[in-house]
Design an enzyme around this catalytic site. Structure first.
Site, PDB file in Angstrom:
ATOM      1  N   CYS A 124      52.192  23.515  60.282  1.00 41.55           N
ATOM      2  CA  CYS A 124      51.043  22.602  60.246  1.00 41.55           C
ATOM      3  C   CYS A 124      51.310  21.440  59.278  1.00 41.55           C
ATOM      4  CB  CYS A 124      49.783  23.389  59.904  1.00 41.55           C
ATOM      5  SG  CYS A 124      48.285  22.499  60.282  1.00 41.55           S
ATOM      6  N   TYR A 125      50.640  21.396  58.125  1.00 42.36           N
ATOM      7  CA  TYR A 125      50.913  20.319  57.169  1.00 42.36           C
ATOM      8  C   TYR A 125      52.405  20.269  56.831  1.00 42.36           C
ATOM      9  CZ  TYR A 125      50.793  17.598  52.824  1.00 42.36           C
ATOM     10  OH  TYR A 125      51.026  16.657  51.857  1.00 42.36           O
ATOM     11  N   SER A 182      42.094  52.627  34.024  1.00 39.69           N
ATOM     12  CA  SER A 182      40.717  52.661  34.530  1.00 39.69           C
ATOM     13  C   SER A 182      40.534  53.780  35.543  1.00 39.69           C
ATOM     14  CB  SER A 182      40.397  51.329  35.209  1.00 39.69           C
ATOM     15  OG  SER A 182      41.077  51.250  36.450  1.00 39.69           O
ATOM     16  N   GLY A 183      41.655  54.308  36.027  1.00 37.56           N
ATOM     17  CA  GLY A 183      41.545  55.341  37.055  1.00 37.56           C
ATOM     18  C   GLY A 183      41.653  54.769  38.455  1.00 37.56           C
ATOM     19  N   GLY A 184      41.669  53.442  38.564  1.00 39.77           N
ATOM     20  CA  GLY A 184      41.845  52.815  39.872  1.00 39.77           C
ATOM     21  C   GLY A 184      43.302  52.928  40.327  1.00 39.77           C
ATOM     22  N   VAL A 185      43.551  52.509  41.563  1.00 40.94           N
ATOM     23  CA  VAL A 185      44.902  52.645  42.121  1.00 40.94           C
ATOM     24  C   VAL A 185      45.926  51.861  41.292  1.00 40.94           C
ATOM     25  CG1 VAL A 185      46.300  52.338  44.194  1.00 40.94           C
ATOM     26  CG2 VAL A 185      43.852  52.639  44.407  1.00 40.94           C
ATOM     27  N   ASP A 186      45.555  50.635  40.910  1.00 44.09           N
ATOM     28  CA  ASP A 186      46.545  49.780  40.250  1.00 44.09           C
ATOM     29  C   ASP A 186      46.944  50.323  38.876  1.00 44.09           C
ATOM     30  OD1 ASP A 186      46.061  48.275  42.456  1.00 44.09           O
ATOM     31  OD2 ASP A 186      44.786  46.818  41.447  1.00 44.09           O
ATOM     32  N   SER A 187      45.949  50.600  38.031  1.00 45.20           N
ATOM     33  CA  SER A 187      46.329  51.041  36.689  1.00 45.20           C
ATOM     34  C   SER A 187      46.958  52.439  36.726  1.00 45.20           C
ATOM     35  CB  SER A 187      45.145  50.966  35.718  1.00 45.20           C
ATOM     36  OG  SER A 187      44.178  51.928  36.015  1.00 45.20           O
ATOM     37  N   SER A 188      46.530  53.279  37.654  1.00 41.82           N
ATOM     38  CA  SER A 188      47.127  54.621  37.737  1.00 41.82           C
ATOM     39  C   SER A 188      48.580  54.539  38.201  1.00 41.82           C
ATOM     40  CB  SER A 188      46.350  55.505  38.712  1.00 41.82           C
ATOM     41  OG  SER A 188      45.014  55.598  38.310  1.00 41.82           O
TER      42      SER A 188
END
Ligand code: XMP
Length: 535
Positions: A98-99, A239-245
Site C-alpha cells: 500500500c503506502y 502477578s500470577g499472569g501468563v507473562d510474569s509467570s
C-alpha cells in the site's frame, strides 16, 4: 532517561544471525504488526523497525528482505515519512505494501496521484503475470484494499503484475531487482491467499529458511540473560499472569536462585489465588518468591474513591510505593525483570502519527499500563526477554518451558484486579461478593468446556440495587453483570455467544449462593464501542 535509570537492549535481528529474517519498516499502518505476525507464523523471524532507519544500520542487522508497511499518509504530503534512499542500493528484495508500494514507486521515479475512484474494502484482483509473487495462486484473488492514491506512472524496470477494476497497478514488480509492490493488504484475512503471497516473498523471493521456532528463541533468550546479568541478582514482580509467570520460569532456568520474585497481594485477586500461586511457585516450582501482604494498605487508600481513573491512579501509586519499600528490604538488586511485550514497545512508533499534521498523537482511553506496572525511572537496569514477542508467542514459550496449563491458559487479568470490577466504592464486603460471583462464572465456564474459547469471562458488581422476590419476600439487593468476550488480542472484542444453559447455570448459582445478589445480567456489547473491563 539517565544511564543509571532503565536501559533496554537493542534490536534482535542481529542476534538471530543463524536465522534468516525480514525487516519491516513501519510507516504507521494499523496492520504493520500483523505483517510481523504473519511472517513469524511462517517460522521466519521478523521485526518492525522505524521507517527512518539508515541503510547502514539495516545492513548491519542483516535481514534477507525488507517489507515497507502501509501508512496513513500520502507519499506526496509535505510530512510524508520516507525511508533512507540508500535502501534501494542494498541489493535486498523489497516488498512495498500500500503506502510502501507507492513510496517505492515514487522514490524510484514513478508517479503517485490521488485515485479517481478510492478503493476501500473488498476488490477482485486479476493476476496478469504470476512470477514468484503469485506463484501457485489463482488468477482471480479476493483482496482487501484501503487506498485513496494510486501509482499512475511506473518507474523504469517495473511492470504491472495484477490489476483490479479501478486500479491498473494493483501489484507491480521489477523482478530483476526483486522489488515488488502490492496495493492491497496481503496480511489481513480478507485477502484470500494473502499468507501465500507473503510466503512467496519471504521464502522464494528473499530465500529465507523457515526454521525460526520457540525452542530456538528460548535458547538464545537464556543465553542473553546469562550474559547480561552475570552473577548479579534480579528482581521480578510476579502477578500470577501468563507473562510474569513464564518470565519467572525462563529466568529461573537461566540464573536459578539469582532470581527473586515478589508477589504483592493488593487484596484484589480472585478467590484463593494468592495462596495457590505462592504455594505453587515456592513448593512445586522451587522458585524464590516473597509474599507481601499489602491488603489493608490498598483498601484503606481506596476508601471513598469512586471515579475509575482515580481508582487506577491510587492503586498504581500505592503499588509503586509498596514495591519500592519491599525491594529495599529484599535487595539490593541490580536488575529488574519485566514481561514487557512487543506491542508495548512498538506502540511508541510511527503508528501514533496524525496523518493530517504529521504530529504524534496519543489517545488515552484508560490509564492501563501504568497500573500494576512500574515506572520507567526506577534505579534498576531492565531485563525484558519478551520485548520482541507477541502474547500468543509467550504462551507458546510457556509450553516450551513446561509452565503448567493452569497458568499458561489463564485469562488476562488487569493489574488493579477486582477493584475495577467493583463499580463505585471498593469495600471488603463488596470485594467478597464479587469474588464469590466471579468464582462461579469461572467454574461454570470451565465446566462447560468453554474456558479456552473465550478471551475473558468474569463478573462485575454494579453500584446499584434492584428489587426482587425470594421466598415471598421482597428483596432489594445487588446486581451482578457477566462479561464474556472473544478476542484475538484484547484490542477489539466481541461479546461471547455463551449458550443459554450456561448463562442459566451461572445466574441460578449466583443468586442462590452469593448472598446479597438478586439479579444477574449479561453484557452484550462489543469493543468498540465498549471496553472489555467496565472501568
Ligand atoms: P479494556 O478494558 O481496555 O481491556 O478493553 C483490554 C484488556 O486489557 C486488560 N486490562 C489491563 N491489563 N492492567 C493490565 O495489565 C490494567 O490496568 C488493565 N486494564 C485492562 C483487560 O482485562 C483486557 O484483557
Amino acid at each position: 532517561m539517565t544511564t543509571a535509570q532503565t536501559s533496554r537492549s537493542s534490536s534482535n535481528l542481529k542476534d538471530n544471525s543463524l536465522n534468516d529474517s525480514i525487516a519491516i519498516l513501519d510507516f504507521g499502518s494499523q496492520y504493520s504488526q500483523l505483517i510481523a505476525r504473519r511472517i513469524r507464523e511462517l517460522n521466519v523471524f521478523s521485526e518492525l523497525l522505524h521507517y527512518s532507519i539508515s541503510a547502514e544500520e539495516l545492513k548491519r542487522l542483516n535481514p534477507r528482505g525488507i517489507i515497507l508497511s502501509g501508512g496513513p499518509n500520502s507519499v506526496y504530503d509535505k510530512n510524508a515519512p520516507k525511508c533512507d534512499p540508500d535502501i534501494w542500493k542494498l541489493g535486498l528484495p523489497v516488498l512495498g505494501v500500500c503506502y510502501g508500494m507507492q513510496l517505492m514507486a515514487q522514490e524510484l521515479g514513478g508517479i503517485v496521484e490521488p485515485s479517481k475512484v478510492r478503493e476501500f474494502g473488498r476488490a477482485m484482483l486479476t493476476v496478469i503475470h504470476h512470477g514468484l509473487l503469485f506463484k501457485g495462486m489463482d488468477s482471480s484473488i479476493d483482496s482487501w484494499m484501503s487506498h485513496g492514491d494510486s501509482v499512475v506512472g511506473l518507474p523504469s524496470g517495473f511492470r504491472a503484475v495484477a490489476c483490479t477494476m479501478d486500479t491498473p497497478t494493483a501489484a507491480v514488480a521489477d523482478e530483476e531487482r526483486g522489488f515488488y509492490g502490492v496495493q492491497f493488504h496481503p496480511e489481513v484475512v480478507h485477502t484470500k491467499g494473502g499468507q501465500n503471497i507473503i510466503r512467496n516473498f519471504v521464502a522464494d523471493v528473499a530465500g529465507c529458511s523457515q526454521n525460526w521456532n520457540m525452542s530456538m528463541f528460548l535458547e538464545s533468550a537464556i543465553q542473553e540473560v546469562r550474559e547480561r546479568v552475570g552473577e548479579k541478582r534480579v528482581l521480578l514482580a510476579l502477578s500470577g499472569g501468563v507473562d510474569s509467570s513464564t518470565l519467572a520460569f525462563l529466568l529461573h532456568r537461566a540464573i536459578g536462585d539469582q532470581l527473586s520474585c515478589m508477589f504483592i497481594d493488593q487484596g484484589f485477586m480472585r478467590k484463593n489465588e494468592p495462596e495457590w500461586l505462592v504455594n505453587k511457585f515456592a513448593h512445586e516450582f522451587h522458585i524464590n518468591v516473597q509474599y507481601v501482604d499489602a491488603r489493608s494498605r490498598f483498601i484503606n487508600k481506596l476508601a471513598g474513591v469512586i471515579d475509575p481513573e482515580d481508582k487506577r491512579k491510587v492503586i498504581g501509586t500505592e503499588f509503586i510505593r509498596v514495591f519500592e519499600e519491599e525491594s529495599k528490604k529484599l535487595g539490593p538488586f541490580d536488575y529488574l525483570a519485566q514481561g514487557t511485550l512487543y506491542p508495548d514497545v512498538i506502540e511508541s512508533s510511527v503508528s501514533t502519527v496524525d496523518p493530517a499534521t504529521g504530529e504524534r498523537v496519543a489517545v488515552k482511553i484508560k490509564s492501563h499500563h501504568n497500573v500494576g506496572g512500574l515506572p520507567k525511572d526506577l534505579q534498576f537496569k531492565l531485563v525484558e526477554p519478551f520485548s520482541k514477542l507477541f502474547k500468543d508467542e509467550v504462551r507458546r514459550l510457556a509450553l516450551e518451558l513446561e509452565v503448567p496449563e493452569g497458568i499458561r491458559e489463564r485469562h488476562p487479568f488487569p493489574g488493579p484486579g477486582l477493584a475495577i470490577r467493583v463499580l463505585g466504592e471498593v469495600t471488603p464486603e463488596r470485594l467478597n461478593t464479587l469474588r464469590d460471583a466471579d468464582w462461579i462464572v469461572r467454574e461454570e465456564v470451565k465446566a462447560h468446556g468453554l474456558y479456552k474459547q473465550v478471551w475473558q469471562a468474569f463478573a462485575v458488581l454494579l453500584p446499584t440495587k434492584s428489587v426482587g422476590v425470594m421466598g415471598d419476600q421482597r428483596t432489594y439487593e445487588n446486581q451482578v453483570v457477566i462479561r464474556a468476550v472473544t478476542s484475538e488480542d484484547g484490542m477489539t472484542a466481541d461479546w461471547a455467544r455463551l449458550p443459554y444453559d450456561l448463562l442459566d447455570a451461572i445466574s441460578r448459582r449466583i443468586v442462590n449462593e452469593v448472598s446479597g445478589v438478586n439479579r444477574v445480567v449479561y453484557d452484550i456489547t462489543s469493543k468498540p464501542p465498549a471496553t472489555i473491563e467496565w472501568e
